[in-house]
Structure formats: C-alpha cells, structure tokens
Design a protein around this motif. Structure first.
Motif, PDB file in Angstrom:
ATOM      1  N   HIS A 126       0.806  -1.229   0.000  1.00 18.94           N
ATOM      2  CA  HIS A 126       0.000   0.000   0.000  1.00 18.94           C
ATOM      3  C   HIS A 126       0.833   1.270   0.000  1.00 18.94           C
ATOM      4  O   HIS A 126       0.303   2.362  -0.239  1.00 18.94           O
ATOM      5  CB  HIS A 126      -0.948  -0.008   1.204  1.00 18.94           C
ATOM      6  CG  HIS A 126      -0.248   0.144   2.522  1.00 18.94           C
ATOM      7  ND1 HIS A 126       0.391  -0.915   3.144  1.00 18.94           N
ATOM      8  CD2 HIS A 126      -0.081   1.218   3.321  1.00 18.94           C
ATOM      9  CE1 HIS A 126       0.915  -0.487   4.276  1.00 18.94           C
ATOM     10  NE2 HIS A 126       0.639   0.795   4.410  1.00 18.94           N
ATOM     11  N   GLU A 129       3.944   2.222  -5.627  1.00 17.21           N
ATOM     12  CA  GLU A 129       3.233   2.563  -6.862  1.00 17.21           C
ATOM     13  C   GLU A 129       3.647   1.625  -7.986  1.00 17.21           C
ATOM     14  O   GLU A 129       4.759   1.076  -7.987  1.00 17.21           O
ATOM     15  CB  GLU A 129       3.520   4.015  -7.260  1.00 17.21           C
ATOM     16  CG  GLU A 129       3.021   5.034  -6.238  1.00 17.21           C
ATOM     17  CD  GLU A 129       3.398   6.473  -6.577  1.00 17.21           C
ATOM     18  OE1 GLU A 129       2.880   7.380  -5.906  1.00 17.21           O
ATOM     19  OE2 GLU A 129       4.214   6.678  -7.508  1.00 17.21           O
ATOM     20  N   GLN A 145      -3.855  -4.142 -12.117  1.00 16.71           N
ATOM     21  CA  GLN A 145      -5.056  -3.697 -11.394  1.00 16.71           C
ATOM     22  C   GLN A 145      -5.369  -4.649 -10.240  1.00 16.71           C
ATOM     23  O   GLN A 145      -5.666  -4.220  -9.120  1.00 16.71           O
ATOM     24  CB  GLN A 145      -6.245  -3.613 -12.347  1.00 16.71           C
ATOM     25  CG  GLN A 145      -6.168  -2.471 -13.350  1.00 16.71           C
ATOM     26  CD  GLN A 145      -7.332  -2.491 -14.333  1.00 16.71           C
ATOM     27  OE1 GLN A 145      -7.969  -3.525 -14.542  1.00 16.71           O
ATOM     28  NE2 GLN A 145      -7.617  -1.352 -14.942  1.00 16.71           N
ATOM     29  N   SER A 148      -2.850  -4.109  -7.479  1.00 23.88           N
ATOM     30  CA  SER A 148      -3.076  -2.867  -6.733  1.00 23.88           C
ATOM     31  C   SER A 148      -4.307  -2.988  -5.839  1.00 23.88           C
ATOM     32  O   SER A 148      -4.313  -2.494  -4.706  1.00 23.88           O
ATOM     33  CB  SER A 148      -3.225  -1.683  -7.696  1.00 23.88           C
ATOM     34  OG  SER A 148      -4.379  -1.807  -8.494  1.00 23.88           O
ATOM     35  N   LYS A 154      -0.742   2.052  -5.544  1.00 25.26           N
ATOM     36  CA  LYS A 154      -1.354   3.022  -6.446  1.00 25.26           C
ATOM     37  C   LYS A 154      -0.920   2.726  -7.877  1.00 25.26           C
ATOM     38  O   LYS A 154       0.269   2.634  -8.168  1.00 25.26           O
ATOM     39  CB  LYS A 154      -0.956   4.443  -6.056  1.00 25.26           C
ATOM     40  CG  LYS A 154      -1.630   5.516  -6.907  1.00 25.26           C
ATOM     41  CD  LYS A 154      -1.253   6.909  -6.438  1.00 25.26           C
ATOM     42  CE  LYS A 154      -1.967   7.980  -7.266  1.00 25.26           C
ATOM     43  NZ  LYS A 154      -1.586   9.347  -6.822  1.00 25.26           N
ATOM     44  N   LYS A 156      -0.544   3.909 -11.681  1.00 23.36           N
ATOM     45  CA  LYS A 156      -0.407   5.139 -12.487  1.00 23.36           C
ATOM     46  C   LYS A 156      -0.053   4.737 -13.911  1.00 23.36           C
ATOM     47  O   LYS A 156       0.402   3.614 -14.159  1.00 23.36           O
ATOM     48  CB  LYS A 156       0.666   6.043 -11.880  1.00 23.36           C
ATOM     49  CG  LYS A 156       0.389   6.396 -10.414  1.00 23.36           C
ATOM     50  CD  LYS A 156       1.571   7.063  -9.740  1.00 23.36           C
ATOM     51  CE  LYS A 156       1.738   8.520 -10.151  1.00 23.36           C
ATOM     52  NZ  LYS A 156       2.796   9.195  -9.336  1.00 23.36           N
ATOM     53  N   THR A 179       7.743   4.160  -6.852  1.00 24.16           N
ATOM     54  CA  THR A 179       7.445   3.166  -7.884  1.00 24.16           C
ATOM     55  C   THR A 179       8.283   1.910  -7.682  1.00 24.16           C
ATOM     56  O   THR A 179       9.503   1.978  -7.602  1.00 24.16           O
ATOM     57  CB  THR A 179       7.708   3.744  -9.287  1.00 24.16           C
ATOM     58  OG1 THR A 179       6.975   4.958  -9.451  1.00 24.16           O
ATOM     59  CG2 THR A 179       7.287   2.757 -10.360  1.00 24.16           C
TER      60      THR A 179
END
Length: 422
Positions: A126, A129, A145, A148, A154, A156, A179
């Motif tokens: 959590h 990224e 997806q 995440s 997250k 991006k 990231t």
C-alpha cells in the motif's frame, strides 16, 4: 514483384517462404485465395514447426524430468533443448533465466504475483506505486489492477499523444521514488508504436524500480536482446512467432528469480516436501509447476530455428518495407483514418484504422467475403479506443510472409467496402 513494387527494398523471397505455410494456400469464399492479414493476433505455422510437433507426439511423447527410460529422456532433451534455443534467440545470459508459461498473459501474471508475495525490497504494498501505459494490451493492465486492489498499491500510467505515441512529458510524476515496478509494451498491438525503451528504463533505474517489458509484438518481428534492453523481466508468446499456441516465455534476471517466491505450487517445482513445509527447486523449474507444455515448447524451438535461419534482421527489414508501403497506400483510401503513427518510423507492422462511419465489424465482414482476413474490435486494448473516441478499429497486420500484392488487395477491398455501403 510487379512494376508498382519495384521501388521497395529489403523484401524477403516471399514466394519461397510462403511455400512453407500450408494455410496460405487455402481458398475461401467462391475460390478466392486467402489474404491473411492478422498475424498480430496469431501467426501462421510453417511445415517445419508442424513436423516437429508431429514427430514429438509420434516418436518421443513422454513426461519430462521424471523417467529414466529412453523415450522419457528424449522428451526431456527436446524440452530442455527448446529452452537453450530460446535463451540464444533472446541473448539471455543463462538458460536458467528462461521460464516456460502458457502465454504472455501468464508470464505477466506471474511477475505481478511474485511481487505481491515477495519480501522487501521487491514487495509491492500500500505504500508503493505501479506504472504502466494507456496503450497496453489488457494482459498488461488487468494483472496490475488486481495487484493494486489486493495490496493497496497506487496504479499510475502514461497517456497517449494524438499521433499514437507515449506522452512522457510527466515521466517524473508517473515514475517516482515510490514506484516498485514499471511495466509496458515494447510494440503496441493496436497502434503499432515502437516505444522509447531507453528513456523509460533510465528513469526507472534512477528510482530503483523494476522494469517488465511485454515483447509479444516485438519478439516475432525484430532482434530481441534482453541484455541490451536492460529490463528485469521480458514476456512474449510463441504463437505470434510462427510457433504453436499454449507456450509463452518469461525471461527474468537470475538474481531476481532466485529471490522471488513461486506463484504456482505442485510437482516439479519443489526440492523437498513434507507435511509441514516444502523447499523449492532452483529457477527455472521453481516457476514451472506440474507437467509443462512439452510439445508446445518443442514447437517453439522449431519456430526459433525457422526464424533464425531467415534472420531477424532480414525479417525486420522486410516488415519495415511492407509497413511503409501499406501506410502510404492506406492513406490513399478516402475517409480512412489510421489510429496511430502515420509513418513507418518507430512503428511495427500492425496498422489499425477506421473507415468513415462504417463500423469496423462491417468492414471486416465485407473484406472476409473477398478472402481478406483482418482483425476487428478493440484488440484487447480498449483504453486506446476510449482515448481516441472510437468504438473499435479494423487492424491489418503483416509478417515475414506478407507481400505488397496483399497490401494492394486490402486497398482494393476497402474500396469495395466503401462502394458497398454507399
């Protein structure tokens, strides 16, 4: 070659090559010879690959790594020999970095799940990224997806420019110190765009992020050198590179494969098993649970032999010439809009387009009546269609056996479509 094609340079001897591909001799719809323009979805298979599959099943069919009898040892040698061929084909530092999967989708899911279960410093959670792009195939969107959603990371992404290129103007905002993984396609399956790998990897390395490349539309068409790419993972699939379906590849750096946990558990991927715990075999077997796609790997090895004999540099030159010609000819068709780059520069051999207000499915059906096989839909890249405000596209894609005459047939077919719909 006709006089209209005399200016094209770098073309392969397609007359000889096409003799290797039985399906290209098929006659469909009132005696029309098929014009196959859907190699981005799946390539046709040469006799050499079909023969390798038949010979395996007829003479060497057995499970691998588990028998000491002659046929089992032959099957193991063929299976592991295919790994050697793939390693050489992509210039892998070690054969043990080549993992066989069922397709590129499984390869990408494997990476996502390894990172979701990993310990630090690789773990995605959590506080981290994930960076992808808007032009990805669904296979390089959905796994991230899911990761995440499961971890709270997250997600991006890079957007697209109006001409079908990645918009890297905000690269420092998309790839940040948080990231953990950057995953992107080398060549877009819908737009045909060849992406600026060096720029993206340089930024990822600056922040210590891992890089995963989807090379499904690159491995069949150009030299794929994983050492030169400097990525951490590279995924591709066999059926787009004249190999059989049901076989994919994940290449990963040796040290990462040693450190990361397996995704699937079962036979073959273990070292020892008790009722209390298990230890795992070294890579690549650590990631190949159960009976692997043996025949498919043998077929992929034969496909690598076939492509290597022709030469990937020669295939790339041929496709560039065909693509350059196709882009020019398609722009002669009234009301046709290419979705993606409108030149052959930094572009692969898949060209998507819309024809006026005619729905792509109607375009595809009328072309099919003329023996012309193209793909219609969103090509498992729906976010691209949303970005350009279109429901779908028609896609023509070319390969080592494609000819300028087939481009001409497509253009003539599109004129027929226009006339048909008035």
């Amino acid at each position: 070659m006709t006089s209209a094609h005399q200016g094209l340079t770098g073309l392969l001897d397609t007359e000889a090559i096409r003799k290797d591909f039985p399906l290209l001799d098929r006659v469909v719809h009132d005696g029309k010879k098929i014009v196959y323009l859907d190699s981005a979805a799946t390539s046709q298979k040469p006799r050499q690959v079909l023969d390798a599959l038949n010979t395996y099943y007829e003479r060497h069919n057995a499970n691998v790594h588990r028998g000491v009898y002659t046929v089992a040892e032959e099957a193991t040698a063929l299976y592991e020999g295919a790994r050697d061929k793939v390693a050489a084909f992509i210039n892998a530092p070690s054969r043990d970095e080549v993992i066989f999967t069922k397709n590129a989708s499984e390869s990408l899911n494997l990476v996502a799940n390894m990172l979701g279960w990993a310990d630090e410093p690789y773990r995605v959670d959590h506080e981290t990224e994930i960076a992808i792009t808007e032009m990805e195939h669904h296979s390089n969107i959905v796994p991230w997806q899911l990761l995440s959603q499961r971890t709270g990371a997250k997600l991006k992404w890079f957007g697209l420019t109006d001409d079908g290129r990645l918009d890297l103007s905000n690269i420092e905002e998309v790839i940040t110190e948080k990231t953990k993984i950057v995953s992107f396609t080398l060549v877009s399956n819908l737009l045909g765009t060849v992406n600026p790998v060096e720029t993206i990897i340089r930024r990822a390395q600056e922040v210590g992020a891992l890089v995963c490349i989807d090379a499904s539309q690159a491995a069949p068409h150009m030299v794929l050198d994983v050492q030169a790419l400097q990525a951490d993972f590279v995924a591709f699939t066999g059926h787009k590179m004249v190999g059989p379906t049901g076989i994919g590849v994940l290449w990963g750096r040796q040290e990462l494969l040693e450190d990361l946990p397996p995704f699937l558990g079962g036979g073959e991927m273990i070292e020892t098993v008790s009722m209390h715990s298990s230890t795992y075999a070294p890579a690549p077997h650590k990631f190949e649970a159960g009976t692997p796609p043996i025949a498919q790997a043998v077929g992929l090895g034969a496909a690598v032999d076939y492509l290597s004999a022709i030469g990937m540099e020669n295939i790339a030159r041929h496709e560039h010439a065909i693509t350059e010609y196709a882009v020019r000819r398609l722009q002669e068709v009234p009301d046709l809009r290419i979705i993606g780059p409108t030149t052959a520069e930094d572009r692969g051999a898949a060209i998507s387009f819309v024809l006026g207000d005619i729905h792509p499915h109607d375009v595809g059906q009328v072309l099919d009546e003329q023996g012309i096989a193209v793909r219609v839909g969103h090509h498992c890249a729906r976010p691209v269609c949303l970005r350009y405000g279109i429901p779908a596209t028609t896609r023509a894609s070319f390969y080592l056996y494609s000819t300028p005459a087939e481009v001409d047939a497509l253009v003539e077919g599109l004129e027929h479509v226009r006339n048909f719909f008035g």
